[in-house]
Scaffold this active site. Structure first.
Site, PDB file in Angstrom:
ATOM      1  N   HIS A 218      -0.406   4.571  -0.059  1.00 51.23           N
ATOM      2  CA  HIS A 218      -1.118   5.782   0.358  1.00 51.23           C
ATOM      3  C   HIS A 218      -0.386   6.444   1.516  1.00 51.23           C
ATOM      4  CE1 HIS A 218      -4.259   3.569  -1.863  1.00 51.23           C
ATOM      5  NE2 HIS A 218      -4.629   4.786  -2.243  1.00 51.23           N
TER       6      HIS A 218
ATOM      7  N   ASP B 253       0.835  -1.200   0.000  1.00 47.40           N
ATOM      8  CA  ASP B 253       0.000   0.000   0.000  1.00 47.40           C
ATOM      9  C   ASP B 253       0.876   1.260   0.000  1.00 47.40           C
ATOM     10  OD1 ASP B 253      -1.952   1.914   0.540  1.00 47.40           O
ATOM     11  OD2 ASP B 253      -2.990   0.633   1.991  1.00 47.40           O
TER      12      ASP B 253
HETATM   13  C1  B12 Z   1      -4.630   9.800  -3.257  1.00 39.81           C
HETATM   14  C2  B12 Z   1      -5.125   8.393  -3.480  1.00 39.81           C
HETATM   15  C3  B12 Z   1      -4.289   7.525  -4.154  1.00 39.81           C
HETATM   16  C4  B12 Z   1      -2.906   7.901  -4.591  1.00 39.81           C
HETATM   17  C5  B12 Z   1      -1.973   7.784  -3.373  1.00 39.81           C
HETATM   18  C6  B12 Z   1      -0.789   8.732  -3.452  1.00 39.81           C
HETATM   19  C7  B12 Z   1       0.074   8.599  -2.247  1.00 39.81           C
HETATM   20  N1  B12 Z   1       1.298   8.156  -2.442  1.00 39.81           N
HETATM   21  O1  B12 Z   1      -0.348   8.864  -1.131  1.00 39.81           O
HETATM   22  C8  B12 Z   1      -2.617   6.846  -5.692  1.00 39.81           C
HETATM   23  C9  B12 Z   1      -3.033   7.403  -7.038  1.00 39.81           C
HETATM   24  C10 B12 Z   1      -1.172   6.333  -5.794  1.00 39.81           C
HETATM   25  C11 B12 Z   1      -3.589   5.761  -5.307  1.00 39.81           C
HETATM   26  C12 B12 Z   1      -3.465   4.467  -5.767  1.00 39.81           C
HETATM   27  C13 B12 Z   1      -4.387   3.497  -5.483  1.00 39.81           C
HETATM   28  N2  B12 Z   1      -5.584   3.656  -4.847  1.00 39.81           N
HETATM   29 CO1  B12 Z   1      -6.075   5.254  -3.938  1.00 39.81          CO
HETATM   30  N3  B12 Z   1      -6.845   6.750  -3.194  1.00 39.81           N
HETATM   31  C14 B12 Z   1      -6.392   7.968  -3.017  1.00 39.81           C
HETATM   32  C15 B12 Z   1      -7.490   8.828  -2.355  1.00 39.81           C
HETATM   33  C16 B12 Z   1      -8.141   9.643  -3.445  1.00 39.81           C
HETATM   34  C17 B12 Z   1      -7.042   9.743  -1.252  1.00 39.81           C
HETATM   35  C18 B12 Z   1      -6.177   9.071  -0.150  1.00 39.81           C
HETATM   36  C19 B12 Z   1      -5.710  10.139   0.786  1.00 39.81           C
HETATM   37  O2  B12 Z   1      -4.568  10.576   0.703  1.00 39.81           O
HETATM   38  N4  B12 Z   1      -6.588  10.603   1.687  1.00 39.81           N
HETATM   39  C20 B12 Z   1      -6.306  11.643   2.646  1.00 39.81           C
HETATM   40  C21 B12 Z   1      -5.789  11.048   3.959  1.00 39.81           C
HETATM   41  C22 B12 Z   1      -5.542  12.158   4.964  1.00 39.81           C
HETATM   42  O3  B12 Z   1      -6.759  10.168   4.472  1.00 39.81           O
HETATM   43  P1  B12 Z   1      -6.568   8.622   4.702  1.00 39.81           P
HETATM   44  O4  B12 Z   1      -5.477   8.117   3.835  1.00 39.81           O
HETATM   45  O5  B12 Z   1      -7.856   7.935   4.647  1.00 39.81           O
HETATM   46  O6  B12 Z   1      -6.031   8.519   6.209  1.00 39.81           O
HETATM   47  C23 B12 Z   1      -6.771   9.028   7.287  1.00 39.81           C
HETATM   48  C24 B12 Z   1      -7.768   8.048   7.888  1.00 39.81           C
HETATM   49  O7  B12 Z   1      -8.080   6.945   7.051  1.00 39.81           O
HETATM   50  C25 B12 Z   1      -7.208   7.654   9.181  1.00 39.81           C
HETATM   51  N5  B12 Z   1      -6.380   6.440   9.290  1.00 39.81           N
HETATM   52  C26 B12 Z   1      -5.614   5.821   8.389  1.00 39.81           C
HETATM   53  N6  B12 Z   1      -4.953   4.795   8.921  1.00 39.81           N
HETATM   54  C27 B12 Z   1      -5.305   4.747  10.208  1.00 39.81           C
HETATM   55  C28 B12 Z   1      -4.878   3.889  11.230  1.00 39.81           C
HETATM   56  C29 B12 Z   1      -5.398   4.084  12.510  1.00 39.81           C
HETATM   57  C30 B12 Z   1      -4.967   3.147  13.594  1.00 39.81           C
HETATM   58  C31 B12 Z   1      -6.298   5.149  12.763  1.00 39.81           C
HETATM   59  C32 B12 Z   1      -6.813   5.360  14.086  1.00 39.81           C
HETATM   60  C33 B12 Z   1      -6.684   5.992  11.720  1.00 39.81           C
HETATM   61  C34 B12 Z   1      -6.192   5.787  10.479  1.00 39.81           C
HETATM   62  O8  B12 Z   1      -6.409   8.711   9.549  1.00 39.81           O
HETATM   63  C35 B12 Z   1      -5.791   9.291   8.390  1.00 39.81           C
HETATM   64  C36 B12 Z   1      -5.521  10.735   8.638  1.00 39.81           C
HETATM   65  O9  B12 Z   1      -6.671  11.473   8.885  1.00 39.81           O
HETATM   66  C37 B12 Z   1      -8.445   7.731  -1.787  1.00 39.81           C
HETATM   67  C38 B12 Z   1      -9.911   8.104  -1.727  1.00 39.81           C
HETATM   68  C39 B12 Z   1     -10.213   8.953  -0.529  1.00 39.81           C
HETATM   69  N7  B12 Z   1     -10.809  10.054  -0.765  1.00 39.81           N
HETATM   70  O10 B12 Z   1      -9.868   8.564   0.602  1.00 39.81           O
HETATM   71  C40 B12 Z   1      -8.206   6.571  -2.752  1.00 39.81           C
HETATM   72  C41 B12 Z   1      -8.394   5.158  -2.262  1.00 39.81           C
HETATM   73  C42 B12 Z   1      -7.798   4.997  -0.873  1.00 39.81           C
HETATM   74  N8  B12 Z   1      -7.619   4.394  -3.230  1.00 39.81           N
HETATM   75  C43 B12 Z   1      -8.192   3.269  -3.558  1.00 39.81           C
HETATM   76  C44 B12 Z   1      -7.609   2.340  -4.479  1.00 39.81           C
HETATM   77  C45 B12 Z   1      -8.472   1.144  -4.816  1.00 39.81           C
HETATM   78  C46 B12 Z   1      -6.347   2.532  -5.026  1.00 39.81           C
HETATM   79  C47 B12 Z   1      -5.634   1.605  -5.996  1.00 39.81           C
HETATM   80  C48 B12 Z   1      -5.743   0.126  -5.675  1.00 39.81           C
HETATM   81  C49 B12 Z   1      -6.172   1.919  -7.384  1.00 39.81           C
HETATM   82  C50 B12 Z   1      -5.636   1.010  -8.450  1.00 39.81           C
HETATM   83  N9  B12 Z   1      -6.448   0.073  -8.852  1.00 39.81           N
HETATM   84  O11 B12 Z   1      -4.533   1.168  -8.894  1.00 39.81           O
HETATM   85  C51 B12 Z   1      -4.186   2.097  -5.940  1.00 39.81           C
HETATM   86  C52 B12 Z   1      -3.368   1.363  -4.905  1.00 39.81           C
HETATM   87  C53 B12 Z   1      -1.910   1.680  -4.976  1.00 39.81           C
HETATM   88  C54 B12 Z   1      -1.157   1.100  -3.841  1.00 39.81           C
HETATM   89  N10 B12 Z   1      -0.185   0.227  -4.123  1.00 39.81           N
HETATM   90  O12 B12 Z   1      -1.371   1.416  -2.707  1.00 39.81           O
HETATM   91  C55 B12 Z   1      -9.487   3.059  -2.869  1.00 39.81           C
HETATM   92  C56 B12 Z   1      -9.450   2.003  -1.771  1.00 39.81           C
HETATM   93  C57 B12 Z   1     -10.721   1.209  -1.801  1.00 39.81           C
HETATM   94  C58 B12 Z   1     -10.895   0.272  -0.682  1.00 39.81           C
HETATM   95  N11 B12 Z   1     -10.136   0.282   0.371  1.00 39.81           N
HETATM   96  O13 B12 Z   1     -11.811  -0.472  -0.771  1.00 39.81           O
HETATM   97  C59 B12 Z   1      -9.852   4.529  -2.394  1.00 39.81           C
HETATM   98  C60 B12 Z   1     -10.658   4.582  -1.084  1.00 39.81           C
HETATM   99  C61 B12 Z   1     -10.617   5.177  -3.534  1.00 39.81           C
HETATM  100  C62 B12 Z   1     -11.972   4.526  -3.754  1.00 39.81           C
HETATM  101  N12 B12 Z   1     -13.018   5.063  -3.188  1.00 39.81           N
HETATM  102  O14 B12 Z   1     -12.037   3.541  -4.447  1.00 39.81           O
HETATM  103  N13 B12 Z   1      -4.598   6.226  -4.526  1.00 39.81           N
END
Ligand code: B12
Lengths: 458, 134
Positions: free
Chosen positions: B14, B12
């Site tokens: 992200h 992963d």
């Molecule tokens: C940017 C993004 C990408 C970028 C990432 C760039 C990078 N290096 O960071 C790129 C384009 C590379 C990418 C690729 C992929 N992505 Co993407 N991506 C996103 C996106 C749009 C935003 C993620 C993000 O940065 N969010 C902002 C941060 C702040 O939030 P967060 O990551 O969720 O983390 C917060 C919380 O989740 C929480 N949290 C996280 N971990 C933990 C742990 C604990 C213990 C706690 C308490 C809280 C907590 O706290 C964090 C901070 O507030 C999301 C959709 C979305 N809007 O969330 C999809 C998303 C995560 N991606 C998704 C997918 C499917 C992929 C790919 C598989 C797509 C593909 N087929 O190629 C690939 C996977 C690549 C890989 N090897 O990981 C899906 C996951 C679906 C799922 N889980 O069922 C999402 C949800 C989009 C969707 N709706 O389909 N992605």
């Protein structure tokens, strides 16, 4: 200015290289058998006499610097907590200081391991474990075990700083000689080996030299300033980096195939060359040394044989003679010199295997990980595919007519695709055996040492 | 000051959430050891041993969290980390599934706290204080 002598008390030979500081050239070299068992000065005096007979201009000697790997070199034990982390960091500190790492332990020391430490002929113990602020329980346990074992060997403590006061209290009232230095891994995967290395060198200069009977030499040579492998590593670093306006060679590798070990030094970052490759593992030292205790041409010949299958050996050796007895002969008679074509070919086979295997262990590896998202590539260790120069040194190689051919074994191989080996580097040989001497000379006269290396490595 | 290991598990990449978690936990006075993205269970466990961490916070965003986290508790025990707290959060499973069930499954795997998408990190801070007895 006058003549500066560089002396290397080696395990077999005491070698002297004479430098004319005014004319900026190597006047000549000489060698005689090392005589640690009787009086180390006998060998030195003989070598010096030979030198002055062959080169009468060696008269106005204004300075002497010496290094040593005699009487088995510097033998160390490295102890840490997790194998891939503080244990590895401790090992790298020892190797970087020019030591051989004979024993390596992780986690809590057991009675069996303490016994091994007792029985092994170890000069210094390096004890690590825990990042700063991290685990202290393990290093405290190990420190206590070591104190109670009363091994009579200096211990360098280079672990979690939070444990250092307690360890100090533990050792203060004991007879144990100890040194508390910076943590070799203060933060996760961060390597910080400088102070540990400096103290290893300090103990080597003040104590080990004496224990091994080499101290007497200092009457004539002044302080023996470092173990020979460290001098080679210093020379390699100087040659790579350059000095002031005298340009260096850039990233390079030095291979020393000896009778008992094969040492590989590389100077270079070794970061991944392709963006899709992800770097894993502990930070790599810029100047990295590895030592293979089972790869050597004489003492280690039979250990080497146990690593390769007879079939594999045949890839390097075309004669039908008894391989095992040829290896044993070398193991038992470390001064053996080959006298027939067959024996020469056998030596060449050994050398090629030393080179090939030591390369496999020294270079970084790429690992393919099959993930839900397809293949990903992880690199551990250094990517050395772009290394420009490979330099061969050590008695076996420099006297071998096929030295360059042997060193071609460093190259990338079709059956070892995941190893990040050099790809067709320029191969140079240290024909006059000057690298360790230049490492010594470089301490005072870096620019001259650099210039001489550039002239003499061919 | 408690030490916690954070990172993103498996293949992963992200990275954004991971940086935010590091920032927030550091602000709240934790000693944060961030092993970053693309981390294996072994990386988390080795880091926790050397740093004497009280908790491991696993992030998984790309949907394969369940496979990546399998046997993590057992592996911790095997490595001598008997009392370590295991938290997991992000988008830990594929698509939209009833969170209660997801939570149950991860708890059964030995995770102490399981967080749904969009969790406020402050919640985790509160839980850490409770669980680590600060
Ligand atoms: C940017 C993004 C990408 C970028 C990432 C760039 C990078 N290096 O960071 C790129 C384009 C590379 C990418 C690729 C992929 N992505 Co993407 N991506 C996103 C996106 C749009 C935003 C993620 C993000 O940065 N969010 C902002 C941060 C702040 O939030 P967060 O990551 O969720 O983390 C917060 C919380 O989740 C929480 N949290 C996280 N971990 C933990 C742990 C604990 C213990 C706690 C308490 C809280 C907590 O706290 C964090 C901070 O507030 C999301 C959709 C979305 N809007 O969330 C999809 C998303 C995560 N991606 C998704 C997918 C499917 C992929 C790919 C598989 C797509 C593909 N087929 O190629 C690939 C996977 C690549 C890989 N090897 O990981 C899906 C996951 C679906 C799922 N889980 O069922 C999402 C949800 C989009 C969707 N709706 O389909 N992605």
């Amino acid at each position: 200015m006058g003549i500066h002598l560089l002396v290397d008390f080696g395990s077999t030979y005491t070698k002297i290289t004479a430098i004319d500081l005014d004319k900026e050239c190597i006047v000549g070299t000489s060698k005689a058998m090392t005589t640690v068992k009787t009086n180390v000065l006998e060998g030195f005096d003989l070598a010096l006499e030979k030198l002055t007979v062959s080169y009468p201009e060696v008269s106005d000697i204004t300075g002497v610097s010496a290094c040593s790997s005699a009487a088995g070199g510097l033998k160390m034990a490295a102890i840490g907590l997790v194998e891939e982390l503080t244990v590895e960091a401790a090992k790298r500190a020892c190797l970087g200081a020019g030591a051989l790492v004979n024993l390596v332990f992780s986690h809590h020391l057991s009675r069996k391991e303490i016994k091994q430490l007792k029985n092994a002929d170890i000069d210094i113990i390096l004890l690590a474990g825990g990042t700063d602020g991290g685990n202290k329980e393990c290093i405290l346990h190990n420190a206590k075990k070591l104190r109670d074992a009363n091994l009579g060997v200096p211990i360098i403590i280079a672990g979690n700083k939070d444990a250092s006061d307690e360890i100090e209290e533990m050792f203060e009232d004991s007879d144990q000689e100890y040194y508390i230095v910076d943590n070799v891994m203060p933060k996760l995967k961060k390597l910080q080996v400088k102070e540990a290395k400096d103290v290893i060198r300090q103990i080597f200069i003040t104590k080990i030299i004496e224990a091994k009977g080499i101290k007497k030499a200092e009457e004539k040579t002044g302080e023996i300033i470092m173990p020979t492998p460290e001098a080679v590593l210093n020379a390699a670093e100087l040659l790579a980096k350059g000095y002031e306006d005298e340009e260096g060679f850039g990233e390079l590798m030095v291979i020393d195939i000896g009778g008992a070990t094969t040492d590989v030094h590389t100077i270079g970052e070794g970061f991944p060359k392709r963006s899709e490759v992800i770097l894993k593992g502990l930070q790599e030292p810029f100047a990295k040394r590895t030592v293979e205790g089972d790869l050597g041409m004489r003492y280690s010949a039979n250990a080497l044989l146990s690593l390769v299958s007879p079939y594999e050996f045949k890839q390097y050796y075309e004669y039908d003679s008894d391989i095992e007895s040829a290896a044993n002969k070398r193991h038992e008679n470390v001064d053996y010199l080959p006298d027939t074509d067959e024996e020469v070919a056998f030596d060449k086979a050994l050398a090629r295997i030393c080179c090939d295997y030591s390369m496999s262990r020294h270079v970084g590896h790429v690992e393919v990980v099959y993930t839900p998202l397809g293949n990903m590539y992880y690199q551990t260790g250094k990517d050395l595919t772009d290394i420009k120069y490979v330099i061969g040194t050590g008695g076996v190689l420099i006297n071998n007519a096929d030295a360059k051919d042997i060193l071609k074994e460093v190259n990338k191989k079709s059956n070892k695709k995941l190893e990040l080996r050099p790809t067709d580097p320029t191969i140079l040989i240290d024909r006059n055996y000057i690298l360790s001497a230049m490492g010594l000379l470089g301490q005072k006269y870096p620019k001259l040492a650099l210039k001489l290396m550039k002239e003499h490595l061919v | 000051m408690s030490t916690v290991v954070i990172g993103v598990i498996g293949a992963d990449v992200h990275a954004v959430g991971n940086k935010i978690i590091e920032h927030v936990l550091t602000e709240h006075g934790f000693n944060v050891v961030n092993i970053g993205v693309l981390s294996s269970q072994e990386d988390f466990i080795n880091a926790a041993i050397e740093t004497s961490a009280g908790a491991i916070l696993v992030s998984s965003l790309y949907g394969h969290g369940e496979i990546d986290c399998k046997y993590m508790r057992e592996n911790c025990q095997e490595a001598g980390l008997n009392n370590i707290k295991l938290y997991v959060g992000g988008n830990i499973v594929v698509g939209k599934q009833a969170f209660k069930e997801v939570e149950q499954r991860f708890k059964k795997m030995g995770f102490d706290r399981v967080y749904p998408p969009g969790t406020n990190i402050e919640d985790a801070v509160r839980h850490l204080r409770e669980d680590l007895g600060e």
